[in-house]
Design an enzyme around this catalytic site. Structure first.
Site, short mmCIF file in Angstrom:
data_model
loop_
_atom_site.label_atom_id
_atom_site.label_comp_id
_atom_site.label_asym_id
_atom_site.label_seq_id
_atom_site.Cartn_x
_atom_site.Cartn_y
_atom_site.Cartn_z
N HIS A 1 0.74 -1.48 -0.03
CA HIS A 1 -0.01 0.04 0.06
C HIS A 1 0.90 1.29 -0.14
O HIS A 1 0.41 2.33 -0.06
CB HIS A 1 -0.84 -0.07 1.27
CG HIS A 1 -2.20 -0.70 1.10
ND1 HIS A 1 -3.27 -0.22 0.58
CD2 HIS A 1 -2.64 -2.19 1.04
CE1 HIS A 1 -4.34 -0.98 0.57
NE2 HIS A 1 -3.71 -2.25 0.82
N LYS B 1 -8.22 14.59 2.91
CA LYS B 1 -7.45 13.25 3.07
C LYS B 1 -6.53 13.70 4.13
O LYS B 1 -6.63 14.59 4.82
CB LYS B 1 -6.46 13.26 1.70
CG LYS B 1 -5.80 14.71 1.39
CD LYS B 1 -5.01 14.43 0.21
CE LYS B 1 -5.60 14.41 -0.91
NZ LYS B 1 -5.66 13.26 -1.79
N ARG B 2 -6.03 12.67 4.70
CA ARG B 2 -5.25 12.59 5.99
C ARG B 2 -4.18 13.75 5.85
O ARG B 2 -3.71 13.94 4.53
CB ARG B 2 -4.41 11.25 6.24
CG ARG B 2 -5.27 10.06 6.70
CD ARG B 2 -6.07 10.41 8.27
NE ARG B 2 -4.95 10.56 8.98
CZ ARG B 2 -4.73 9.57 9.88
NH1 ARG B 2 -5.79 8.48 9.92
NH2 ARG B 2 -3.69 9.70 10.90
N LYS C 1 1.36 14.60 1.06
CA LYS C 1 -0.10 14.92 0.23
C LYS C 1 -0.02 16.59 0.01
O LYS C 1 -0.87 16.95 -0.60
CB LYS C 1 -1.13 14.49 1.11
CG LYS C 1 -1.44 12.96 1.12
CD LYS C 1 -2.38 12.53 2.20
CE LYS C 1 -2.58 11.01 2.28
NZ LYS C 1 -3.08 10.35 1.21
N THR D 1 -7.65 7.13 -2.92
CA THR D 1 -8.92 6.63 -3.24
C THR D 1 -9.91 7.48 -3.32
O THR D 1 -10.79 7.73 -3.98
CB THR D 1 -9.44 5.55 -2.07
OG1 THR D 1 -9.21 6.16 -0.86
CG2 THR D 1 -8.44 4.12 -2.14
N LYS E 1 -13.28 8.99 -6.19
CA LYS E 1 -14.68 9.32 -5.85
C LYS E 1 -15.19 10.45 -6.07
O LYS E 1 -16.38 10.76 -6.76
CB LYS E 1 -14.69 8.97 -4.30
CG LYS E 1 -14.61 7.51 -3.83
CD LYS E 1 -14.57 6.97 -2.56
CE LYS E 1 -14.39 5.55 -2.54
NZ LYS E 1 -13.58 5.13 -1.26
#
Length: 784
Positions: free
Chosen positions: A378, A530-531, A536, A619, A623
């Site tokens: 992952h 998101k986290r 990120k 992910t 979406k």
């Protein structure tokens, strides 16, 4: 001109909900009242909204039970190959609505609650989230269970029933505050405890080597108590099982050797054993090598393997007699999928069972083990890799360490026969990392002990509705491609834009009601959810907000495209930089939102801006795409395939590619070069550093400034210029609603590939060797 639709007609249009037959509605009302009375022991005078939610949940659950039992019966009769999905996280969220949709009960429940004078949406809001995950890894596991049921696979999810899931986040004075997520406080109507399948799990102790094999003795025992949750497929009468283990101390726990008066303390100490399933570790993409975490990992694996082997041996329904004793057929009947390295101990544990309990030879056991297990990676971030200290292993799992040493010895023997004299390669590929503290590299163990290894997006992988298109797209998301035919259809463009606008209005109302925030629903909704993590790059987003703000201040009369920027996400409680990023976001918000000149007024723009080569997949990105947002992003993770599916020119792609990042790593990244060359970047950084956003504490953000200037692994400044230019293109396009909406349509049309049904069909055929089916199971007798 057609008359506006009434709410009732609107509901008829959304036929995903299923038909509300009169008998159906009447039955639901009867059962709702029965549960209110008999299960909740309340009448309408004293019942609360939560009581009504529980009554509805139990009523819907009743419709699952017959199908659940029937599904499990059919598996015992047909004896298919079973797929066991092992994960330390299952981010299930809420269950009620998903169950109603999958059983085609939504319309009938809506009507029944309405006739009872209740509002179904209000009742749904009462359900606690099953937040047993951190982010993408846990949500992927949940989607996979759903898809396995919808594709008729004999699938089982196995994990831990954490008493406390991912923490609830509060923001106080701009800082994140964590609160325990006591999600089971009011009980969970969807789970069924199964004490008859309780299993012992052993820890500590020592090994004894005898002529007839190895014994692991003097262990401490913790019991694993299973709780089963039904997982319904989409309208196919299949209901699979997610089994989560809860830790219980055995009755004799600590009582054998207590001294006089120690009885009370011995009973109180039962908590120590039961702490194993107390709380989810709140880290995303970060390894925390704590003993309790290793205990959790072994706990789920040991309990699950006992279950798998029991089920393998007793294949016929209702019989516990041992039917199979020949383990060579295990890989034909069992597939074990390891969701990241967290359940990696399944490999040495399966070896331990086959060697010590079932007395197989090493060669036979190893062959079975490798053919049975498969591993999904992952992340590529080094700090996320699990590397457990040897001494912790030696204490907690002495037999498993012996087995790992033997796996490694044979593995390195094979490597050195293939590459004679290549000592460096042996060091790189060993399961045991040498150094001041020797460690077990769990990823290496998974790769060596599995027959298939895959990533979560092609870039890092090792294998290495509109009435116009009907309703079948729900089962087959690829059918969304038919929407491409309507990209120039004026009416369709208007319809899509209208749906988007209605959702934005609904969201604006929600924000005002719950958070007392007023926003402009006509502005562009620019969203990054998101986290919170350096890779990120929420900081890149922050720099754009500051730059945009400065430009508006400089030319207040220019026709700016209004934006509402929303950033959401949790920071791991121990991750200082991430918590400072949240504080910076809130500080910028305080300045920007209280400036009368600027007042920068459901997603239009989705921010997917990680440094190329760091996001394994993402992910949320897909979406947002499915729901009609356009993406601004780097060529990272699944963004690459999203651009391929929708067309490069229908995403806003910017910044370095993986090769550019690699080249920059080779020559060195120098942040000050960008700082000195780009005046707007310099201005933004000087404002953060000089206290413009924190006047009461000017050096509040010194750690962030220092990181960005001198040790930024994720090269925020290197992509700043390209990002700002790309954002200008976004603003320009938003001013042309028709062109924007055409791109939205092409994105929705290209999102079918990202259905987990497609993914699971591929896993089934290529990894597990089972064939998905769209055949329905016959409904149980009470439902025919």
């Amino acid at each position: 001109m057609s008359k506006p639709l009434s709410d009732h007609d609107k509901k008829k249009q959304i036929s995903v909900r299923g038909l509300a037959g009169v008998e159906n509605v009447a039955d639901l009302k009867i059962n709702f009242n029965r549960h209110l009375h008999f299960t909740l022991v309340k009448d309408r005078n004293v019942a609360t909204k939560r009581d009504y939610y529980f009554a509805l949940a139990h009523t819907v659950r009743d419709h699952l039970v017959g199908r659940w039992i029937r599904t499990q019966q059919s598996y015992y009769e047909k004896d298919p190959k079973r797929v066991y999905y092992l994960s330390l996280e299952f981010y299930m969220g809420r269950t009620l609505q998903n169950t109603m949709v999958n059983l085609a009960l939504e319309n009938a429940c809506d009507e029944a609650t309405y006739q009872l004078g209740l509002d179904m949406e209000e009742l749904q809001e009462m359900e606690e989230d099953a937040g047993l995950g951190n982010g993408g890894l846990g949500r992927l596991a949940a989607c996979f269970l759903d898809s396995m049921a919808s594709l008729g696979l004999a699938g089982y999810g196995y994990g831990i029933r954490y008493e406390f899931g991912i923490f609830n986040q509060k923001i106080a004075n701009g800082w994140q505050i964590e609160e325990a997520d006591d999600w089971l406080r009011y009980g969970n109507p969807w789970e069924k405890a199964r004490p008859e399948y309780m299993r012992p799990v052993h820890f500590y102790g020592r090994t004894e080597h005898h002529p007839d094999g190895v014994k692991w003795v003097d262990t401490q025992v913790v019991l694993a108590l299973p709780y089963d949750t039904p997982v319904p497929g989409y309208r196919n009468n299949v209901v699979n099982t997610m089994r989560l283990w809860s830790a219980k101390a055995p009755c004799e726990f600590n009582l054998k050797d207590f001294n006089i008066g120690g009885y009370i303390q011995a009973v109180l100490d039962r908590n120590l054993a039961e702490n194993i399933s107390r709380v989810l570790y709140p880290n995303d993409n970060f390894f925390e090598g704590k003993e309790l975490r290793l205990k959790q990992e072994y706990f789920v694996v040991a309990a699950t393997l006992q279950d798998i082997i029991r089920r393998f041996k007793a294949s016929k329904f209702g019989s516990r007699d041992i039917v199979r004793t020949d383990f060579s057929t295990l890989p034909e009947k069992v597939a074990i999928q390891l969701n990241d390295t967290h359940p990696a101990l399944a490999i040495p544990e399966l070896m331990r069972v086959l060697l010590d309990d079932e007395k197989l030879s090493w060669e036979k056991a190893w062959d079975i083990c490798v053919k049975t297990c498969a591993y999904t990676n992952h992340t590529v971030l080094p700090e996320a890799l699990e590397r457990w200290p040897i001494d912790l292993f030696q204490t907690l799992l002495p037999r498993h360490l012996e087995i790992i040493y033997e796996i490694n010895r044979r593995h390195l023997e094979r490597v050195s026969s293939l590459y004679p004299g290549d000592v460096d390669r042996l060091r790189r590929m060993s399961l045991i990392e040498e150094g001041p503290q020797k460690r077990v590299n769990m990823a290496h163990m998974c790769i060596v002990g599995s027959h298939a290894v895959n990533g979560v997006a092609r870039i890092h992988s090792d294998i290495l509705k509109a009435t116009k298109i009907g309703e079948d797209f729900i089962r087959d998301l690829d059918q969304l491609q038919k929407l491409r035919e309507f990209v120039n259809d004026e009416a369709f463009i208007r319809d899509i834009a209208k749906v988007k606008q209605e959702n934005k209005l609904k969201f604006a109302v929600h924000l005002e009601e719950h958070y007392k925030v007023k926003i402009n629903p006509n502005s562009m909704f620019d969203i990054q959810v998101k986290r919170i993590h350096e890779y990120k790059r929420q900081l890149l987003n922050c720099l754009h907000i500051i730059t945009f703000y400065n430009r508006i201040k400089k030319e207040p009369n220019k026709q700016w495209t209004p934006r509402t920027v929303m950033i959401g996400g949790k920071a791991a409680p121990g991750y200082h930089t991430a918590k400072m990023i949240i504080r910076l976001i809130t500080a910028i918000g305080e300045v920007v939102n209280n400036d009368p000149v600027v007042a920068i007024p459901a997603a239009d723009l989705s921010e997917q801006i990680s440094t190329a080569g760091t996001e394994a997949s993402g992910t949320g990105n897909m979406k947002f795409m499915l729901n009609g947002a356009l993406t601004i992003g780097t060529m990272d993770g699944a963004n690459v395939e999203m651009a391929e599916e929708a067309g490069d020119n229908n995403l806003f792609i910017f910044g370095m590619r993986v090769e550019d990042v690699d080249a920059m790593d080779a020559k060195g990244y120098n942040a000050s070069e960008y700082y000195n060359r780009l005046p707007e970047l310099k201005q933004a950084m000087d404002q953060i550093a000089g206290g413009f956003f924190s006047p009461k504490q000017p050096d509040l953000f010194k750690d962030i400034v220092n990181m960005l200037m001198y040790h930024d692994r994720f090269k925020v400044f290197a992509d700043y210029e390209a990002y700002i230019k790309c954002q200008e293109k976004v603003s320009a396009l938003y001013k042309k609603p028709k062109d924007w909406t055409k791109k939205v349509i092409l994105n929705i049309a290209g999102s079918g590939k990202f259905s987990s049904d497609r993914t699971i069909s591929q896993y089934a055929r290529e990894i597990w060797g089972v064939e998905p089916t769209l055949e329905k199971l016959s409904a149980p007798d009470d439902l025919k």
